[in-house]
Design a protein around this motif. Structure first.
Motif, PDB file in Angstrom:
ATOM      1  N   TRP A 144       0.745  -1.154  -0.224  1.00 51.05           N
ATOM      2  CA  TRP A 144       0.019   0.035  -0.149  1.00 51.05           C
ATOM      3  C   TRP A 144       0.741   1.280  -0.026  1.00 51.05           C
ATOM      4  O   TRP A 144       0.670   2.011  -0.710  1.00 51.05           O
ATOM      5  CB  TRP A 144      -0.997  -0.006   1.359  1.00 51.05           C
ATOM      6  CG  TRP A 144      -1.930  -0.818   0.314  1.00 51.05           C
ATOM      7  CD1 TRP A 144      -2.648  -1.306  -0.280  1.00 51.05           C
ATOM      8  CD2 TRP A 144      -2.820  -1.679   2.152  1.00 51.05           C
ATOM      9  NE1 TRP A 144      -3.591  -1.761   0.301  1.00 51.05           N
ATOM     10  CE2 TRP A 144      -4.399  -2.938   0.875  1.00 51.05           C
ATOM     11  CE3 TRP A 144      -2.530  -2.352   3.377  1.00 51.05           C
ATOM     12  CZ2 TRP A 144      -4.833  -2.902   2.178  1.00 51.05           C
ATOM     13  CZ3 TRP A 144      -3.518  -3.096   3.748  1.00 51.05           C
ATOM     14  CH2 TRP A 144      -4.890  -3.440   3.492  1.00 51.05           C
ATOM     15  N   TRP A 145       2.530   0.744   0.072  1.00 48.39           N
ATOM     16  CA  TRP A 145       3.181   2.759   0.844  1.00 48.39           C
ATOM     17  C   TRP A 145       3.176   2.938  -0.683  1.00 48.39           C
ATOM     18  O   TRP A 145       3.531   4.040  -1.427  1.00 48.39           O
ATOM     19  CB  TRP A 145       4.248   1.915   1.057  1.00 48.39           C
ATOM     20  CG  TRP A 145       4.159   1.756   2.764  1.00 48.39           C
ATOM     21  CD1 TRP A 145       4.348   0.742   3.248  1.00 48.39           C
ATOM     22  CD2 TRP A 145       3.827   3.321   3.719  1.00 48.39           C
ATOM     23  NE1 TRP A 145       4.287   0.959   4.135  1.00 48.39           N
ATOM     24  CE2 TRP A 145       4.174   2.196   5.155  1.00 48.39           C
ATOM     25  CE3 TRP A 145       3.652   4.581   4.078  1.00 48.39           C
ATOM     26  CZ2 TRP A 145       3.812   3.099   5.911  1.00 48.39           C
ATOM     27  CZ3 TRP A 145       3.099   4.947   4.482  1.00 48.39           C
ATOM     28  CH2 TRP A 145       3.034   4.307   5.997  1.00 48.39           C
ATOM     29  N   ASP A 146       3.237   1.559  -1.911  1.00 49.54           N
ATOM     30  CA  ASP A 146       3.920   1.839  -3.654  1.00 49.54           C
ATOM     31  C   ASP A 146       2.461   2.855  -4.355  1.00 49.54           C
ATOM     32  O   ASP A 146       2.956   2.933  -5.308  1.00 49.54           O
ATOM     33  CB  ASP A 146       3.693   1.080  -4.074  1.00 49.54           C
ATOM     34  CG  ASP A 146       5.103   0.036  -3.347  1.00 49.54           C
ATOM     35  OD1 ASP A 146       5.980   0.655  -2.441  1.00 49.54           O
ATOM     36  OD2 ASP A 146       5.028  -1.290  -3.441  1.00 49.54           O
ATOM     37  N   VAL A 147       1.525   2.906  -3.537  1.00 46.94           N
ATOM     38  CA  VAL A 147       0.462   3.436  -4.955  1.00 46.94           C
ATOM     39  C   VAL A 147       1.083   5.066  -4.903  1.00 46.94           C
ATOM     40  O   VAL A 147       0.123   4.862  -6.196  1.00 46.94           O
ATOM     41  CB  VAL A 147      -1.437   2.702  -4.004  1.00 46.94           C
ATOM     42  CG1 VAL A 147      -2.495   3.759  -4.449  1.00 46.94           C
ATOM     43  CG2 VAL A 147      -1.729   1.544  -3.507  1.00 46.94           C
ATOM     44  N   HIS A 148       1.198   5.497  -3.808  1.00 47.97           N
ATOM     45  CA  HIS A 148       0.666   6.901  -3.397  1.00 47.97           C
ATOM     46  C   HIS A 148       2.706   7.082  -3.411  1.00 47.97           C
ATOM     47  O   HIS A 148       2.944   7.506  -1.818  1.00 47.97           O
ATOM     48  CB  HIS A 148       0.120   7.844  -3.056  1.00 47.97           C
ATOM     49  CG  HIS A 148      -1.235   7.920  -4.130  1.00 47.97           C
ATOM     50  ND1 HIS A 148      -2.034   8.431  -5.291  1.00 47.97           N
ATOM     51  CD2 HIS A 148      -2.316   7.130  -2.823  1.00 47.97           C
ATOM     52  CE1 HIS A 148      -2.972   7.960  -4.385  1.00 47.97           C
ATOM     53  NE2 HIS A 148      -3.015   7.327  -3.965  1.00 47.97           N
ATOM     54  N   PRO A 149       3.737   6.861  -4.150  1.00 52.40           N
ATOM     55  CA  PRO A 149       4.645   7.401  -3.859  1.00 52.40           C
ATOM     56  C   PRO A 149       4.879   8.724  -3.762  1.00 52.40           C
ATOM     57  O   PRO A 149       4.303   9.947  -3.715  1.00 52.40           O
ATOM     58  CB  PRO A 149       5.689   6.733  -5.178  1.00 52.40           C
ATOM     59  CG  PRO A 149       5.032   6.961  -5.850  1.00 52.40           C
ATOM     60  CD  PRO A 149       3.752   6.959  -5.821  1.00 52.40           C
ATOM     61  N   LEU A 150       6.111   8.825  -2.810  1.00 51.07           N
ATOM     62  CA  LEU A 150       6.588  10.016  -2.431  1.00 51.07           C
ATOM     63  C   LEU A 150       7.028  11.401  -3.757  1.00 51.07           C
ATOM     64  O   LEU A 150       8.076  10.063  -4.854  1.00 51.07           O
ATOM     65  CB  LEU A 150       7.977  10.350  -1.422  1.00 51.07           C
ATOM     66  CG  LEU A 150       7.952   9.924   0.254  1.00 51.07           C
ATOM     67  CD1 LEU A 150       9.057   9.827   0.678  1.00 51.07           C
ATOM     68  CD2 LEU A 150       7.573   9.855   0.465  1.00 51.07           C
ATOM     69  N   MET A 159      -3.903  -5.029  -4.892  1.00 50.38           N
ATOM     70  CA  MET A 159      -4.822  -5.933  -5.297  1.00 50.38           C
ATOM     71  C   MET A 159      -5.542  -5.337  -6.685  1.00 50.38           C
ATOM     72  O   MET A 159      -5.747  -2.877  -6.151  1.00 50.38           O
ATOM     73  CB  MET A 159      -5.532  -5.569  -3.988  1.00 50.38           C
ATOM     74  CG  MET A 159      -4.548  -6.830  -3.306  1.00 50.38           C
ATOM     75  SD  MET A 159      -5.983  -7.897  -2.244  1.00 50.38           S
ATOM     76  CE  MET A 159      -4.938  -6.146  -0.475  1.00 50.38           C
ATOM     77  N   PRO A 160      -6.603  -5.662  -7.432  1.00 49.26           N
ATOM     78  CA  PRO A 160      -6.911  -5.168  -7.898  1.00 49.26           C
ATOM     79  C   PRO A 160      -7.899  -3.670  -8.039  1.00 49.26           C
ATOM     80  O   PRO A 160      -7.922  -2.767  -8.228  1.00 49.26           O
ATOM     81  CB  PRO A 160      -8.028  -5.760  -9.085  1.00 49.26           C
ATOM     82  CG  PRO A 160      -7.244  -6.941  -8.783  1.00 49.26           C
ATOM     83  CD  PRO A 160      -6.525  -6.784  -7.689  1.00 49.26           C
ATOM     84  N   ILE A 161      -8.869  -3.620  -6.937  1.00 47.37           N
ATOM     85  CA  ILE A 161      -9.580  -3.046  -6.408  1.00 47.37           C
ATOM     86  C   ILE A 161      -9.519  -1.567  -6.068  1.00 47.37           C
ATOM     87  O   ILE A 161     -10.266  -0.605  -6.604  1.00 47.37           O
ATOM     88  CB  ILE A 161     -10.056  -3.360  -5.112  1.00 47.37           C
ATOM     89  CG1 ILE A 161     -11.948  -2.530  -4.679  1.00 47.37           C
ATOM     90  CG2 ILE A 161      -9.479  -3.681  -3.805  1.00 47.37           C
ATOM     91  CD1 ILE A 161     -12.739  -2.261  -6.018  1.00 47.37           C
ATOM     92  N   TYR A 162      -7.695  -1.304  -5.945  1.00 42.39           N
ATOM     93  CA  TYR A 162      -7.338  -0.421  -5.922  1.00 42.39           C
ATOM     94  C   TYR A 162      -6.516   0.453  -6.677  1.00 42.39           C
ATOM     95  O   TYR A 162      -6.204   1.535  -6.953  1.00 42.39           O
ATOM     96  CB  TYR A 162      -5.504  -0.379  -5.030  1.00 42.39           C
ATOM     97  CG  TYR A 162      -5.987  -0.909  -3.179  1.00 42.39           C
ATOM     98  CD1 TYR A 162      -7.146  -0.154  -2.218  1.00 42.39           C
ATOM     99  CD2 TYR A 162      -5.589  -2.152  -3.050  1.00 42.39           C
ATOM    100  CE1 TYR A 162      -7.659  -1.039  -1.289  1.00 42.39           C
ATOM    101  CE2 TYR A 162      -6.845  -2.574  -1.961  1.00 42.39           C
ATOM    102  CZ  TYR A 162      -6.680  -2.230  -1.191  1.00 42.39           C
ATOM    103  OH  TYR A 162      -7.227  -3.048   0.168  1.00 42.39           O
TER     104      TYR A 162
END
Length: 428
Positions: free
Chosen positions: A63-69, A144-147
Motif C-alpha cells: 500500500w505504500w507504493d500506491v502513492h509514492p513520495l 490488488m485490483p480494487i485499488y
C-alpha cells in the motif's frame, strides 16, 4: 487553486501515528500530461481506523507504493525507506485529461492520496462498463485490483453535481461506500442463503467444491451471530443487511453486538442489534439467550476489529461449550505500531476453533465470476443507493476543510478520540 502550493501528508513508516504536513513548492508547474492520462487532485476524503491498517500492513500488501513520495519531496522526508504516503477513500477532481470521454471537471471515486498535490495516472476505460476505469501506471500494477479501479462521474450527472456541492450523500460515499462493499459481499455471497451464489471468503481455491467452504458453512438460518466492534461502520452495515432478511433468506436467530462500555449507547441506538453485550463480561460465564440450551444451533463470531484481541479471547472460551462455532476475521482495530509484529505472530498460530478470514478482493473476484461483472456492479450499486438513502441511525458526519483539518483528524483517530457515532470527512 492553480497558484496554491500543494501539500501532502507524509508518515513515518515505523510509527505511522507520527505525521508531517509537507509543502511542495517545487512540484509546480506540473509537467505536460501524457496520452490516455488524467491529472487528479483529491477533492473529498474520509478518515477511518482503516487508514491505520493500510499503514500497518503497507509493506506486506504494497500500500505504500500506491502513492509514492513525489520527486520534489524535501529532506528528510524524501527517504522512502523511512517515510511514505498512505491513502484514503473518496473523490478526486479531474484537473486535466487526455481521455476524450472524461473531460476536466469530472470526478472519480476510489483510493485517493492525502494531500492537495495533483497526480498523473495512466488509465484505460472499462471495455463494458462505461463509468469505470482502471489505472495502468506501472508503479501500481502489483497491488490488488480494487485499488486500481475508479468510478467516473461526469459534471453533467446527478452525482457529479452533488460532489461539487459537497452534499451529505457525498460524505456517505467517502466514509461508508467501501465499508458497504465488504458487507455486501459477505452477506450476499459468502453467507448467502442461495447455495448457487456462495463463494469462499478468503485466500485459496475459487471453486467451492475444492475449497474448505460450503453452502452449509454459509447458512446463517437460525444461527446466533456475535459481532465484535459492532459500532464500526462495516459491522453495522453487515448486521443491518442480515437483520433485513426474511425468514426464507436465512435470517439469524439473534444478532448480538459485543461492545465496549464507551460505545454501547451508540450501538444500542442504531436499532440494528437484538441485544448488546459488554466486552468486559467474562466469556466463560456470560449468558447468551438461546445458547445455553441443548441443540442451541450454530454460533458465528464476526470480528470487525475488537481491540486487544477481545474477540479471539471470547471465542476460545465459547468454543469450550459450543461445538458448532465459527470465527470470522473481518478487520482489525486501531493498530499501535509497536503491536504489528505481535499481530502477525498471532495470525500464524492456529487457534483452537475453526476460523476463516475474509478478503474483499478475493470475495469480489469470485462474486463477479458467479453472476458476471456487469450484474455484480449493478446489484452492488442498487444496494449502496438504498443504504445511502437510509444510512445508520445515530451516525453523524463531521466535515473538515483543508489539510490542516485532515492532520488534526488523523491525530484524533490515533489517540482514540473519535466517537463511533462520528464520521470524519474532509473537503480539500
Amino acid at each position: 487553486m492553480a497558484d496554491e502550493i500543494p501539500a501532502v501528508q507524509i508518515l513515518d513508516k515505523q510509527n505511522y501515528f507520527s505525521q508531517a504536513l509537507v509543502p511542495l513548492p517545487n512540484a509546480l508547474p506540473y509537467a505536460p500530461l501524457s496520452s490516455s492520462s488524467l491529472r487528479l487532485r483529491t477533492s473529498v476524503l474520509s478518515l477511518t481506523v482503516n487508514n491505520f491498517t493500510y499503514a500497518a500492513l503497507g509493506t506486506a500488501l504494497k500500500w505504500w507504493d500506491v502513492h509514492p513520495l513525489p520527486p520534489s519531496t524535501p529532506a528528510p522526508y524524501n527517504d522512502s525507506s523511512k517515510y511514505g504516503r498512505i491513502s484514503a477513500w473518496g473523490y478526486a477532481e479531474v484537473l486535466e485529461s487526455t481521455v476524450p470521454s472524461i473531460p476536466a471537471g469530472s470526478h472519480v471515486w476510489g483510493y485517493v492520496p492525502l494531500g492537495t498535490l495533483a497526480e498523473e495516472l495512466s488509465v484505460k476505460l472499462h471495455p463494458e462498463i462505461n463509468d469505470q476505469i482502471f489505472v495502468t501506471s506501472a508503479h501500481r500494477q502489483h497491488v490488488m485490483p480494487i485499488y486500481n479501479r475508479y468510478f467516473v462521474y461526469l459534471p453533467s450527472t446527478r452525482t457529479g453535481a452533488e460532489i461539487s456541492q459537497k452534499t451529505a450523500g457525498v460524505a456517505y460515499d467517502a466514509s461508508l461506500r467501501v465499508m458497504h462493499a465488504t458487507a455486501f459481499l459477505m452477506s450476499g455471497f459468502v453467507f448467502s442463503s442461495d447455495a448457487a451464489l456462495v463463494v469462499p471468503p478468503g485466500p485459496g481455491p475459487d471453486d467451492l467444491a475444492s475449497s474448505d467452504w460450503s453452502a452449509q458453512d454459509a447458512d446463517l438460518a437460525d444461527a446466533t451471530v456475535l459481532i465484535f466492534a459492532p459500532g464500526s461502520k462495516a459491522a453495522a452495515i453487515f448486521a443491518a443487511r442480515l437483520r433485513g432478511r426474511e425468514g426464507s433468506e436465512g435470517r439469524p436467530r439473534r444478532i448480538l453486538g459485543v461492545s465496549s462500555e464507551s460505545s454501547r449507547a451508540f450501538v444500542q441506538s442504531t436499532g440494528i442489534y437484538d441485544d448488546v453485550l459488554l466486552t468486559s463480561e467474562d466469556p466463560a460465564t456470560v449468558s447468551i439467550e438461546g445458547l445455553n440450551k441443548a441443540n442451541a444451533g450454530k454460533l458465528v463470531v464476526f470480528d470487525f476489529g475488537g481491540r486487544a484481541g477481545v474477540a479471539p479471547r471470547w471465542t476460545t472460551a465459547l468454543a469450550q461449550r459450543h461445538e458448532d462455532l465459527l470465527f470470522v476475521g473481518v478487520g482489525s482495530g486501531l493498530l499501535d505500531p509497536s503491536a504489528v509484529g505481535a499481530m502477525f505472530a498471532k495470525m500464524a498460530v492456529k487457534p483452537p476453533y475453526r476460523a476463516v478470514r475474509v478478503g474483499a478482493d478475493d470475495m469480489r473476484r469470485r462474486a463477479m465470476k458467479q453472476v458476471g461483472e456487469e450484474k455484480y456492479w449493478a446489484e452492488e450499486a442498487r444496494s449502496w443507493e438504498g443504504f445511502r438513502r437510509d444510512g445508520i441511525k445515530g451516525l453523524g458526519v463531521t466535515w473538515g476543510e483543508g489539510m490542516g483539518d485532515v492532520i488534526k483528524g488523523w491525530d484524533r483517530l490515533a489517540k482514540g478520540e473519535v466517537l463511533p457515532s462520528e464520521g470524519l470527512v474532509y473537503k480539500l
